[in-house]
Design a protein around this motif. Sequence first.
Motif, PDB file in Angstrom:
ATOM      1  N   LEU A 170       3.832   2.551  10.396  1.00  0.00           N
ATOM      2  CA  LEU A 170       5.113   3.310  10.467  1.00  0.00           C
ATOM      3  C   LEU A 170       4.531   5.566  10.603  1.00  0.00           C
ATOM      4  O   LEU A 170       5.441   5.910  11.299  1.00  0.00           O
ATOM      5  N   ARG A 171       3.316   5.490  10.076  1.00  0.00           N
ATOM      6  CA  ARG A 171       3.415   6.711  10.210  1.00  0.00           C
ATOM      7  C   ARG A 171       2.971   7.801  11.354  1.00  0.00           C
ATOM      8  O   ARG A 171       3.136   8.472  11.204  1.00  0.00           O
ATOM      9  N   LEU A 172       2.216   6.434  12.185  1.00  0.00           N
ATOM     10  CA  LEU A 172       2.372   7.216  13.384  1.00  0.00           C
ATOM     11  C   LEU A 172       3.453   7.294  14.223  1.00  0.00           C
ATOM     12  O   LEU A 172       3.608   7.948  15.275  1.00  0.00           O
ATOM     13  N   HIS A 173       4.469   7.324  13.383  1.00  0.00           N
ATOM     14  CA  HIS A 173       6.119   7.685  14.551  1.00  0.00           C
ATOM     15  C   HIS A 173       6.091   9.368  14.354  1.00  0.00           C
ATOM     16  O   HIS A 173       5.545   9.609  12.897  1.00  0.00           O
ATOM     17  N   PRO A 174       6.759  10.082  15.003  1.00  0.00           N
ATOM     18  CA  PRO A 174       6.657  11.351  15.369  1.00  0.00           C
ATOM     19  C   PRO A 174       7.675  12.144  14.440  1.00  0.00           C
ATOM     20  O   PRO A 174       6.870  13.352  13.658  1.00  0.00           O
ATOM     21  N   ASP A 175       8.187  11.384  13.945  1.00  0.00           N
ATOM     22  CA  ASP A 175       9.673  11.700  12.512  1.00  0.00           C
ATOM     23  C   ASP A 175       9.640  11.343  11.825  1.00  0.00           C
ATOM     24  O   ASP A 175      10.435  11.722  10.963  1.00  0.00           O
ATOM     25  N   PHE A 176       7.990  10.782  11.564  1.00  0.00           N
ATOM     26  CA  PHE A 176       7.497   9.807  10.126  1.00  0.00           C
ATOM     27  C   PHE A 176       7.535  11.320   9.376  1.00  0.00           C
ATOM     28  O   PHE A 176       6.764  12.060   9.469  1.00  0.00           O
ATOM     29  N   ASN A 177       8.032  11.640   8.642  1.00  0.00           N
ATOM     30  CA  ASN A 177       7.764  12.943   7.378  1.00  0.00           C
ATOM     31  C   ASN A 177       7.638  12.789   5.871  1.00  0.00           C
ATOM     32  O   ASN A 177       6.754  13.808   5.643  1.00  0.00           O
ATOM     33  N   GLY A 178       6.775  11.327   5.515  1.00  0.00           N
ATOM     34  CA  GLY A 178       5.582  11.151   4.243  1.00  0.00           C
ATOM     35  C   GLY A 178       6.215  11.946   2.852  1.00  0.00           C
ATOM     36  O   GLY A 178       5.635  12.383   1.822  1.00  0.00           O
ATOM     37  N   GLU A 179       7.520  11.889   2.743  1.00  0.00           N
ATOM     38  CA  GLU A 179       8.203  12.878   1.446  1.00  0.00           C
ATOM     39  C   GLU A 179       8.085  11.208   0.653  1.00  0.00           C
ATOM     40  O   GLU A 179       8.164  10.343   0.690  1.00  0.00           O
ATOM     41  N   ILE A 180       7.166  12.069  -0.562  1.00  0.00           N
ATOM     42  CA  ILE A 180       6.554  10.391  -1.891  1.00  0.00           C
ATOM     43  C   ILE A 180       8.118  11.062  -2.447  1.00  0.00           C
ATOM     44  O   ILE A 180       8.783  11.373  -3.348  1.00  0.00           O
ATOM     45  N   ASP A 181       8.492   9.696  -3.105  1.00  0.00           N
ATOM     46  CA  ASP A 181       9.396   9.150  -3.804  1.00  0.00           C
ATOM     47  C   ASP A 181       9.005   8.965  -5.439  1.00  0.00           C
ATOM     48  O   ASP A 181       8.333   8.417  -5.820  1.00  0.00           O
ATOM     49  N   ARG A 182       9.297  10.171  -6.147  1.00  0.00           N
ATOM     50  CA  ARG A 182       9.099  10.818  -7.263  1.00  0.00           C
ATOM     51  C   ARG A 182       9.360   9.410  -7.804  1.00  0.00           C
ATOM     52  O   ARG A 182       8.558   9.026  -8.713  1.00  0.00           O
ATOM     53  N   GLU A 183      10.158   8.434  -7.807  1.00  0.00           N
ATOM     54  CA  GLU A 183      10.060   7.312  -8.795  1.00  0.00           C
ATOM     55  C   GLU A 183       8.900   6.265  -8.509  1.00  0.00           C
ATOM     56  O   GLU A 183       8.430   5.905  -9.963  1.00  0.00           O
ATOM     57  N   ALA A 184       8.699   5.933  -7.279  1.00  0.00           N
ATOM     58  CA  ALA A 184       7.446   5.142  -7.048  1.00  0.00           C
ATOM     59  C   ALA A 184       6.187   5.399  -7.855  1.00  0.00           C
ATOM     60  O   ALA A 184       5.562   5.175  -7.830  1.00  0.00           O
ATOM     61  N   LEU A 185       6.299   6.573  -7.666  1.00  0.00           N
ATOM     62  CA  LEU A 185       4.871   7.505  -7.826  1.00  0.00           C
ATOM     63  C   LEU A 185       4.519   7.592  -9.553  1.00  0.00           C
ATOM     64  O   LEU A 185       3.671   7.218 -10.084  1.00  0.00           O
ATOM     65  N   GLY A 186       5.929   7.159 -10.259  1.00  0.00           N
ATOM     66  CA  GLY A 186       6.027   8.259 -12.059  1.00  0.00           C
ATOM     67  C   GLY A 186       5.795   6.228 -12.629  1.00  0.00           C
ATOM     68  O   GLY A 186       4.757   5.853 -13.096  1.00  0.00           O
ATOM     69  N   THR A 187       6.044   5.194 -11.427  1.00  0.00           N
ATOM     70  CA  THR A 187       6.173   3.880 -11.738  1.00  0.00           C
ATOM     71  C   THR A 187       4.244   3.712 -11.299  1.00  0.00           C
ATOM     72  O   THR A 187       3.839   2.635 -12.260  1.00  0.00           O
ATOM     73  N   TYR A 188       4.238   3.888 -10.434  1.00  0.00           N
ATOM     74  CA  TYR A 188       2.324   3.561 -10.331  1.00  0.00           C
ATOM     75  C   TYR A 188       1.668   4.583 -10.978  1.00  0.00           C
ATOM     76  O   TYR A 188       0.720   3.630 -11.927  1.00  0.00           O
ATOM     77  N   ALA A 189       2.488   5.071 -11.955  1.00  0.00           N
ATOM     78  CA  ALA A 189       1.093   5.857 -12.674  1.00  0.00           C
ATOM     79  C   ALA A 189       0.971   5.258 -13.676  1.00  0.00           C
ATOM     80  O   ALA A 189       0.334   5.326 -14.857  1.00  0.00           O
TER      81      ALA A 189
END
Length: 653
Positions: A170-189
């Motif tokens: 998915l990251r190869l799409h030219p419009d992929f912006n890679g914005e990190i999801d804050r909630e996902a990061l909090g749960t990951y931590a």
Amino acid sequence: MCGIAGIVSRRRIDSGLLQRMAGAIAHRGPDDEGLWVDAEANVGLAHRRLSIVDLSPQGHQPMLSADGRFVLDYNGEIYNHAALRKTLEAKGQAPEGGWRGHSDTETLLQAIACWGLKAAVEQSVGMFAFALWDRKERVLSLVRDRFGEKPLYYGWAGNDFLFGSELKALRLHPDFNGEIDREALGTYAARTYVPAPKSIYRRIFKLEPASILSVPLEAALQPSTEPLKSEPYWSYRDVVRGGMANPISDEDEALEVLDAALDQAIAGQSMADVPVGAFLSGGIDSSTVCALYQRHSKRKIRTFTIAFEDAAFNEADYASEVARHLGTEHSEHLVTVREARDVIPLLPAIYDEPFADSSQIPTYLVSRFAREEVTVALTGDGGDELFAGYNRHFQAPRLWQRLKMVPKPLRAAAGASLGLLPQSLWQGAAGLLPARHRHLGGKANKALRLAGSAASFDDVYAAFLDEWSGEASPVSGWEGGQGALDLDLGGGAPDPLRIMYCDAVSYLPDDILCKVDRASMAVSLETRVPFLDHRVAEIAARIPLGLKIRGGEGKHILRQLLYRHVPRHHFERPKAGFAVPVGDWIKGPLRPWAEELLSPQRLAGEGFFNAEAVRRRWDDHLTGRRNSTNAIWAVLMFQAWLDSQSKPVQLAA
């Protein structure tokens, strides 16, 4: 096993982009590649094939149904596909003109065309993640297997809808912006993995297990910041509730029924047109799978294990003893400390999003070793969740039963007092244990402190799974904790069963199965999980807790089944995970690497983590005041993953 990817767009499909997306996951399918484009609807499907069943070109994908209506982009194995073919034939529903080949892909596609998508999936026994394009109705359906053995991501880049087996496509799409999801990061931590339906990226999601997501063409082209609503076709909650209502209380009967179900699963999963083997760690689960597999085979099965230089983490001798007793063709590889550490730089690319279960290292190593001889390997995963194999399944409820008898004010006071005791006291007590269990001192300290203020057992269990419980989240600007846990089995369900269920619907798919899938597919090895045949899971749910937990240990019924094949003295030892000493490594030879990633200036500049909170835990770990291996490893794996990103990323508001 395979890799899939696709695009739905308002623009003409760029076949070059589609091919590059497939190329990014070529390790999942090195044997063949294919593209299919619906130029009228602007839908493109891409496939990479690891040939397992029907090695001929007749198994090529994406595959068009015999009637031309459906296109299937499929990753997985349908173990009962031969039986499904016979059913189709008996009903006069075989493809007009006959079958093209003998692949399970063609069988599944014909079943969908004849019975409908949901009915076909309900009758399929297997592991899978696939996309189905309905050319007539102009609907794209994404489907994932019952326990989530195979991965499937979907979401948007710009206005285009994307899906794929791994995020790197998915990251190869030219419009992929890679914005990190804050909630996902909090749960990951908190948990050290990102639970579905979230991914680490905003607007990209994981399809949840046992679900079908059907998206009409126009709906796919309307980007959303929330996961789309999917339809379940199977419910593990209903399975567990049904098992409680219809238990098999007689131990002899339970043994016979379980033996038959596992036997059926292993018979189906050991079939392939390529060499098949099995992982053998010497523990209960893998030994049971190997014993039943060898019973089926007319020749010696191939088994694989890895040994470690550090005797405290080496269980290869146990595996060798079991292999000798069963008469398998056993292979063992001695892993040096350097070889294990050399895997660490590979982890961000292998796992594709932050993932911090350190047993990812030996899982990759044993997969790489087995791939030298076989293309498919059976594993013992799932046994812990189905048969109460984790110590927490019985120790945590027992602790709560005792503590809740004490008035809460007294528990709170006791918990506060315990919190004042130096961590070195707990670690010193843990020092009396074998090296691989010395983390238990910190866990005991944490459990007792948290139980002191808990209002319910659910609070205790949620805190147990949170690496930052009782402290502010280390994620900058995030105070939401780890999110809700699914412990809901309705009234009357005992706590051990509730947490087994919780583990099976979150920890199992998003940690254990993710770990095994990415590690094995990185080396083009297909792994199969007999315990997660849904028919086995349904039998396991009918076996009451008293036949799973007995005498202060779990998996009683599974042990009795195994002892029919291997003497019990081979397993009379404490449970040990598939561990490596990363906590010691980051304090020793890996400390320069860790210090660079955890630099206060770097953490503050990137803005993802609170530098003060992380450095406080890091300093406690270095000095021995507190074993913070899991919490720190999670931050390190995120930092290493961040370094691996080809495009800059930012934290969502």
